[in-house]
Structure formats: C-alpha cells, structure tokens
Design a protein around this motif. Structure first.
Motif, PDB file in Angstrom:
ATOM      1  N   ILE A  15       1.123  -5.580  15.089  1.00 50.14           N
ATOM      2  CA  ILE A  15       2.482  -6.125  15.163  1.00 50.14           C
ATOM      3  C   ILE A  15       3.089  -6.257  13.773  1.00 50.14           C
ATOM      4  CG2 ILE A  15       3.830  -8.177  15.789  1.00 50.14           C
ATOM      5  CD1 ILE A  15       3.004  -6.404  18.150  1.00 50.14           C
ATOM      6  N   ASN A  16       2.272  -6.541  12.771  1.00 53.98           N
ATOM      7  CA  ASN A  16       2.784  -6.655  11.402  1.00 53.98           C
ATOM      8  C   ASN A  16       3.398  -5.343  10.922  1.00 53.98           C
ATOM      9  OD1 ASN A  16       2.038  -9.375  11.082  1.00 53.98           O
ATOM     10  ND2 ASN A  16      -0.065  -8.755  10.654  1.00 53.98           N
ATOM     11  N   ASP A  17       2.894  -4.227  11.410  1.00 60.55           N
ATOM     12  CA  ASP A  17       3.488  -2.937  11.044  1.00 60.55           C
ATOM     13  C   ASP A  17       4.912  -2.821  11.580  1.00 60.55           C
ATOM     14  OD1 ASP A  17       1.155  -2.219   9.743  1.00 60.55           O
ATOM     15  OD2 ASP A  17       0.400  -1.015  11.414  1.00 60.55           O
ATOM     16  N   ILE A  18       5.153  -3.356  12.758  1.00 58.13           N
ATOM     17  CA  ILE A  18       6.502  -3.344  13.331  1.00 58.13           C
ATOM     18  C   ILE A  18       7.417  -4.221  12.480  1.00 58.13           C
ATOM     19  CG2 ILE A  18       7.903  -3.825  15.374  1.00 58.13           C
ATOM     20  CD1 ILE A  18       5.816  -1.538  15.705  1.00 58.13           C
ATOM     21  N   GLU A  19       6.919  -5.358  12.050  1.00 59.19           N
ATOM     22  CA  GLU A  19       7.719  -6.245  11.199  1.00 59.19           C
ATOM     23  C   GLU A  19       8.064  -5.555   9.881  1.00 59.19           C
ATOM     24  OE1 GLU A  19       9.153  -9.095  11.990  1.00 59.19           O
ATOM     25  OE2 GLU A  19       8.292  -8.881  13.989  1.00 59.19           O
ATOM     26  N   LYS A  20       7.132  -4.793   9.330  1.00 59.86           N
ATOM     27  CA  LYS A  20       7.403  -4.053   8.095  1.00 59.86           C
ATOM     28  C   LYS A  20       8.490  -3.009   8.321  1.00 59.86           C
ATOM     29  CE  LYS A  20       2.726  -4.626   6.326  1.00 59.86           C
ATOM     30  NZ  LYS A  20       1.426  -3.961   6.124  1.00 59.86           N
ATOM     31  N   LEU A  21       8.435  -2.328   9.470  1.00 65.03           N
ATOM     32  CA  LEU A  21       9.481  -1.344   9.788  1.00 65.03           C
ATOM     33  C   LEU A  21      10.839  -2.017   9.943  1.00 65.03           C
ATOM     34  CD1 LEU A  21       7.658   0.942  12.379  1.00 65.03           C
ATOM     35  CD2 LEU A  21       8.365   1.555  10.060  1.00 65.03           C
ATOM     36  N   LYS A  22      10.848  -3.191  10.572  1.00 66.90           N
ATOM     37  CA  LYS A  22      12.104  -3.929  10.725  1.00 66.90           C
ATOM     38  C   LYS A  22      12.679  -4.288   9.363  1.00 66.90           C
ATOM     39  CE  LYS A  22      12.343  -7.196  13.819  1.00 66.90           C
ATOM     40  NZ  LYS A  22      11.989  -8.334  14.693  1.00 66.90           N
ATOM     41  N   GLU A  23      11.834  -4.717   8.431  1.00 67.18           N
ATOM     42  CA  GLU A  23      12.285  -5.066   7.082  1.00 67.18           C
ATOM     43  C   GLU A  23      12.827  -3.831   6.371  1.00 67.18           C
ATOM     44  OE1 GLU A  23      13.206  -7.247   3.700  1.00 67.18           O
ATOM     45  OE2 GLU A  23      12.849  -7.864   5.762  1.00 67.18           O
ATOM     46  N   MET A  24      12.159  -2.695   6.545  1.00 71.65           N
ATOM     47  CA  MET A  24      12.635  -1.456   5.925  1.00 71.65           C
ATOM     48  C   MET A  24      13.997  -1.064   6.487  1.00 71.65           C
ATOM     49  SD  MET A  24       8.976   0.621   5.712  1.00 71.65           S
ATOM     50  CE  MET A  24       9.750   2.189   5.901  1.00 71.65           C
ATOM     51  N   GLU A  25      14.172  -1.203   7.800  1.00 70.28           N
ATOM     52  CA  GLU A  25      15.466  -0.904   8.418  1.00 70.28           C
ATOM     53  C   GLU A  25      16.552  -1.837   7.888  1.00 70.28           C
ATOM     54  OE1 GLU A  25      15.708  -0.973  12.671  1.00 70.28           O
ATOM     55  OE2 GLU A  25      15.184   1.138  12.800  1.00 70.28           O
ATOM     56  N   ARG A  26      16.211  -3.112   7.759  1.00 69.43           N
ATOM     57  CA  ARG A  26      17.179  -4.086   7.263  1.00 69.43           C
ATOM     58  C   ARG A  26      17.615  -3.740   5.847  1.00 69.43           C
ATOM     59  NH1 ARG A  26      17.591  -7.966   4.011  1.00 69.43           N
ATOM     60  NH2 ARG A  26      15.391  -8.084   3.447  1.00 69.43           N
ATOM     61  N   LYS A  27      16.649  -3.402   4.992  1.00 68.74           N
ATOM     62  CA  LYS A  27      16.978  -3.031   3.615  1.00 68.74           C
ATOM     63  C   LYS A  27      17.838  -1.779   3.584  1.00 68.74           C
ATOM     64  CE  LYS A  27      12.982  -5.040   1.291  1.00 68.74           C
ATOM     65  NZ  LYS A  27      11.746  -4.746   0.557  1.00 68.74           N
ATOM     66  N   LYS A  28      17.509  -0.822   4.430  1.00 66.02           N
ATOM     67  CA  LYS A  28      18.281   0.418   4.458  1.00 66.02           C
ATOM     68  C   LYS A  28      19.713   0.149   4.908  1.00 66.02           C
ATOM     69  CE  LYS A  28      18.195   5.149   6.072  1.00 66.02           C
ATOM     70  NZ  LYS A  28      17.510   6.154   6.873  1.00 66.02           N
ATOM     71  N   SER A  29      19.880  -0.717   5.888  1.00 68.00           N
ATOM     72  CA  SER A  29      21.233  -1.014   6.371  1.00 68.00           C
ATOM     73  C   SER A  29      22.042  -1.792   5.345  1.00 68.00           C
ATOM     74  CB  SER A  29      21.175  -1.778   7.694  1.00 68.00           C
ATOM     75  OG  SER A  29      20.669  -3.079   7.498  1.00 68.00           O
ATOM     76  N   ASN A  30      21.345  -2.450   4.420  1.00 63.54           N
ATOM     77  CA  ASN A  30      22.025  -3.162   3.339  1.00 63.54           C
ATOM     78  C   ASN A  30      22.245  -2.267   2.125  1.00 63.54           C
ATOM     79  OD1 ASN A  30      22.175  -5.529   4.770  1.00 63.54           O
ATOM     80  ND2 ASN A  30      20.274  -6.341   3.963  1.00 63.54           N
ATOM     81  N   GLY A  31      21.959  -0.981   2.262  1.00 58.89           N
ATOM     82  CA  GLY A  31      22.181  -0.035   1.173  1.00 58.89           C
ATOM     83  C   GLY A  31      21.049   0.052   0.189  1.00 58.89           C
ATOM     84  N   ARG A  32      19.934  -0.557   0.500  1.00 59.64           N
ATOM     85  CA  ARG A  32      18.775  -0.497  -0.387  1.00 59.64           C
ATOM     86  C   ARG A  32      17.742   0.437   0.231  1.00 59.64           C
ATOM     87  NH1 ARG A  32      16.586  -6.198  -0.954  1.00 59.64           N
ATOM     88  NH2 ARG A  32      15.091  -5.086  -2.245  1.00 59.64           N
ATOM     89  N   ASP A  33      17.688   1.658  -0.258  1.00 54.62           N
ATOM     90  CA  ASP A  33      16.759   2.642   0.269  1.00 54.62           C
ATOM     91  C   ASP A  33      15.396   2.608  -0.408  1.00 54.62           C
ATOM     92  OD1 ASP A  33      18.531   3.567   2.140  1.00 54.62           O
ATOM     93  OD2 ASP A  33      19.360   5.080   0.801  1.00 54.62           O
ATOM     94  N   ASN A  34      15.183   1.701  -1.334  1.00 54.60           N
ATOM     95  CA  ASN A  34      13.902   1.584  -2.016  1.00 54.60           C
ATOM     96  C   ASN A  34      12.943   0.783  -1.138  1.00 54.60           C
ATOM     97  OD1 ASN A  34      11.766   1.301  -3.673  1.00 54.60           O
ATOM     98  ND2 ASN A  34      12.838   0.226  -5.309  1.00 54.60           N
ATOM     99  N   TYR A  35      11.870   1.414  -0.646  1.00 59.31           N
ATOM    100  CA  TYR A  35      10.941   0.762   0.276  1.00 59.31           C
ATOM    101  C   TYR A  35       9.698   0.226  -0.426  1.00 59.31           C
ATOM    102  CZ  TYR A  35      13.783   3.014   3.769  1.00 59.31           C
ATOM    103  OH  TYR A  35      14.830   3.416   4.534  1.00 59.31           O
ATOM    104  N   ASP A  36       9.749   0.098  -1.726  1.00 57.56           N
ATOM    105  CA  ASP A  36       8.577  -0.409  -2.458  1.00 57.56           C
ATOM    106  C   ASP A  36       8.413  -1.883  -2.249  1.00 57.56           C
ATOM    107  OD1 ASP A  36       7.983   2.091  -3.440  1.00 57.56           O
ATOM    108  OD2 ASP A  36       9.399   1.853  -5.099  1.00 57.56           O
TER     109      ASP A  36
END
Length: 90
Positions: free
Chosen positions: A69-90
């Motif tokens: 489930i933590n992997d899903i949460e990480k994907l959600k965070e990556m999506e959130r950052k991307k939608s905020n214009g931050r494409d850096n997934y580090d």
C-alpha cells in the motif's frame, strides 16, 4: 483506475486473503487455475490458451495481494507533485 480506487481495491484483496474463508478460496483457485502447474494441453492448443488465461487471473490476484500500500501512496505523491508542476520525483 485512479490511485484511490486502486488502493481500496488492493485493501479489499488483502482483507479477503487474510480471512479464513479467503484462504480456502485462494487454495481452491490456486488448484483450479494452474497457479503452480503447467498449462500446456498437448491435444488441444485452445485448451492451453484457456488454461493460461485461468492462470493469469490467479497470478493477478496474487499480485494484488502482494502489492505494498505504501507504493500506492508514493505514486499518489508523485501525481500530486506533477500536478503542481514539479516533475522532479527525487
């Protein structure tokens, strides 16, 4: 499938797999769906394809149960950052 729906689906798979009835059902499906067996049918190529399809479903169920489930949460965070214009997934 959106990530919240995916997370809820995985939680449902895990709950089923952890119940006594779920364990029994998974054991039955493992046998019926060739989880640990060869799906080849030497007399019928369509039979082999049919058996492989059954096995695919069983493997999908096992993948869902094994998903963290933590992997899903990480994907959600990556999506959130991307939608905020931050494409850096580090």
């Amino acid at each position: 499938m959106n990530l919240d729906k995916l997370k809820n689906t995985i939680i449902a798979y895990k709950a089923m797999a952890e119940s006594n009835d779920g364990i029994k059902v998974l054991e039955d499906l493992a046998y019926e769906c060739f989880e640990d067996d060869d799906t080849y049918c030497d007399t019928n190529p369509q039979g082999s394809a049919y058996n492989a399809g059954k096995r695919y479903v069983m493997l999908h169920i096992r993948r869902q149960i094994a998903t963290d489930i933590n992997d899903i949460e990480k994907l959600k965070e990556m999506e959130r950052k991307k939608s905020n214009g931050r494409d850096n997934y580090d």
